[in-house]
Design an enzyme around this catalytic site. Structure first.
Site, PDB file in Angstrom:
ATOM      1  N   ASP A 225      -2.260  -4.027  -0.107  1.00 43.07           N
ATOM      2  CA  ASP A 225      -0.936  -4.476   0.325  1.00 43.07           C
ATOM      3  C   ASP A 225      -0.080  -3.233   0.577  1.00 43.07           C
ATOM      4  O   ASP A 225      -0.620  -2.182   0.910  1.00 43.07           O
ATOM      5  CB  ASP A 225      -0.348  -5.424  -0.737  1.00 43.07           C
ATOM      6  CG  ASP A 225       0.646  -6.413  -0.133  1.00 43.07           C
ATOM      7  OD1 ASP A 225       1.443  -6.001   0.727  1.00 43.07           O
ATOM      8  OD2 ASP A 225       0.652  -7.597  -0.527  1.00 43.07           O
ATOM      9  N   HIS A 248      -0.812  -1.755   3.720  1.00 41.48           N
ATOM     10  CA  HIS A 248       0.115  -2.360   4.675  1.00 41.48           C
ATOM     11  C   HIS A 248       1.284  -1.441   5.008  1.00 41.48           C
ATOM     12  O   HIS A 248       2.299  -1.871   5.520  1.00 41.48           O
ATOM     13  CB  HIS A 248       0.629  -3.700   4.136  1.00 41.48           C
ATOM     14  CG  HIS A 248      -0.440  -4.749   4.042  1.00 41.48           C
ATOM     15  ND1 HIS A 248      -0.184  -6.040   3.666  1.00 41.48           N
ATOM     16  CD2 HIS A 248      -1.770  -4.687   4.263  1.00 41.48           C
ATOM     17  CE1 HIS A 248      -1.325  -6.736   3.663  1.00 41.48           C
ATOM     18  NE2 HIS A 248      -2.292  -5.924   4.018  1.00 41.48           N
TER      19      HIS A 248
END
Ligand SMILES: *[C@@H]1O[C@H](CO)[C@@H](O)[C@H](O)[C@H]1NC(C)=O
Ligand SMILES: *[C@@H]1O[C@H](CO)[C@@H](O)[C@H](O)[C@H]1NC(C)=O
Ligand SMILES: *[C@@H]1O[C@H](CO)[C@@H](O)[C@H](O)[C@H]1NC(C)=O
Length: 401
Positions: A225, A248
């Protein structure tokens, strides 16, 4: 006579320091092995850690130290290190490895707080270092994709610890976030190594909230993430020398979820490298939220095969969730600067500035952008309701108004 008096004075002044230095070596080091820890990675060492912590936290004087020695692996159930402590500064020297029980094996929630595996709370001048490893065994949790269903815990959560120093640790395979920092003004975070697979769910690297004057530097983050997420109540945050990927990207937000009033300001992200990440530098806020994110600078950014290098998503909607379609308010975004950002983009729209009709993004400045396509294709910028200026940009950003 005067001379003698001077000698006496020097002795009086220096002797307490001398005393402290001599006793420092032993008296203030609390080794978990001395409190019954086995360090064999199988037996639960939680009670030994608690006993040693109680002593360290209760010790007066110069930097009492909880020592977790090298060459050993300590298994800990969900555990709470809580202050206030007597000393102005408490050290946790993690040299060995701390390992979590597996979810499907012997994990035990011990109280009502089902959010965290290891938590430090309400400790002034906390220093955590030592070069050791935290292994969350997150693979035993990741198959459960819904957080609500299975309470995937944050691996290390540090709350209300002003002037925290978190240096030189490795976190592997966190169940959820690796490190969460909340209400820790004036903190210094450096030389972290963070590893989890690119497809592990919600494994944010470092999460900052409700904290001002934070430095995060020189860290390698490979996770599933956000590498760094700066969320509500954060200001004067410096992120520098971070290498991210997979992951991310580095994100302001998300902010404004479920109608929240959220604020972030004065953030500098400099000298960071993104390798095969889904996003590079991102600002993400939810439709229906309010508050602001402003005075944000992304500078000296290197991109290698990044999906969405520069992206603002102001009116994010989760179509799986019912309650964020009602209001049309938005978190206001202003004074956002991108300077010297270069490298390769996997997607054609390397720059996406998606802002709201009623609450446009204002004073967005892009300077010296040089992004090319990873595969020799076309590259362009796309904006909606973004006001600002650009100079020396490849691609050009004529959609700014
Ligand atoms: C942390 O810093 C913010 C902003 O400077 C300030 O408003 C807040 O009171 C500080 N909190 C503590 C606990 O010092
Ligand atoms: C944060 O970064 C800015 C600009 O890069 C710098 O001027 C400032 O001193 C930094 N603050 C800290 C606390 O490092
Ligand atoms: C930039 O970050 C790298 C780590 O990625 C570090 O080695 C280097 O010293 C940094 N450069 C500057 C100018 O801070």
């Amino acid at each position: 006579m005067t001379c003698l008096f001077a000698v006496f004075l020097v002795f009086v002044i220096s002797s307490p320091c001398l005393y402290a230095r001599i006793t420092h070596g032993k008296k203030y080091i609390f080794n978990v092995l001395d409190y019954g820890a086995s360090g064999n990675g199988k037996i639960d060492d939680t009670n030994a850690f608690m006993a040693a912590w109680k002593k360290a936290c209760g010790a007066t004087g110069d930097t009492p130290t909880l020592l977790i020695p090298s060459g050993k692996t300590f298994k800990l159930q969900p555990v709470r290190f809580e202050g206030p402590c007597k000393s102005e500064s408490v050290h946790v020297k993690l040299k060995g490895t701390i390992i979590a029980p597996r979810r499907d094996d012997d994990w035990k929630w011990s109280n009502n707080d089902r959010k965290t595996w290891i938590r430090f709370y309400n400790i002034k001048g906390l220093v955590i270092n030592g070069g050791g490893v935290i292994e969350g065994q997150g693979d035993s949790w990741w198959s459960c994709k819904s957080n609500r269903k299975c309470d995937r815990p944050i691996a290390l959560s540090i709350i209300h610890c002003p002037h925290l120093k978190l240096v030189g640790l490795t976190s592997k395979n966190s169940q959820r976030n690796h490190f969460s920092i909340n209400h820790c003004n004036g903190s210094f975070i450096s030389d972290l190594r963070i590893y989890a697979p690119g497809n592990s769910p919600n494994t944010d690297g470092v999460h900052i909230s409700e904290s001002a004057h934070i430095v995060i530097q020189n860290s390698h983050i490979q996770t599933g993430d956000d590498c760094v997420a700066i969320i509500t109540g954060s200001s004067f945050i410096n992120v520098t020398g971070v290498t991210c990927g997979p992951g991310h990207g580095i994100s302001i937000g998300s902010l404004g979820r479920n109608g929240a009033y959220d604020t972030v300001e004065e953030v500098q992200v400099t000298n960071c490298t993104f390798i095969k990440t889904t996003n590079g530098v991102r600002i993400k806020t939810w439709k229906g939220g309010s508050g602001y994110a402003r005075k944000i600078t992304f500078q000296d950014i290197i991109l290698q095969h990044v999906q969405n290098p520069v992206i603002i998503t102001q009116q994010y909607v989760d179509y799986h969730s019912k309650n964020n379609h009602g209001s049309s308010s938005a978190v206001a975004l202003s004074d956002i600067t991108y300077k010297n950002v270069g490298g390769t983009s996997e997607s054609e729209e390397a720059i996406q500035l998606n802002c709201d009709k009623n609450v446009p993004c204002t004073n967005v400045v892009l300077e010296r952008i040089n992004i090319i396509s990873s595969n020799g294709g076309k590259i362009q910028a796309a904006c909606q309701n973004a006001e600002g200026t650009f100079s020396s940009c490849m691609p050009n950003v004529p959609c700014l108004v």
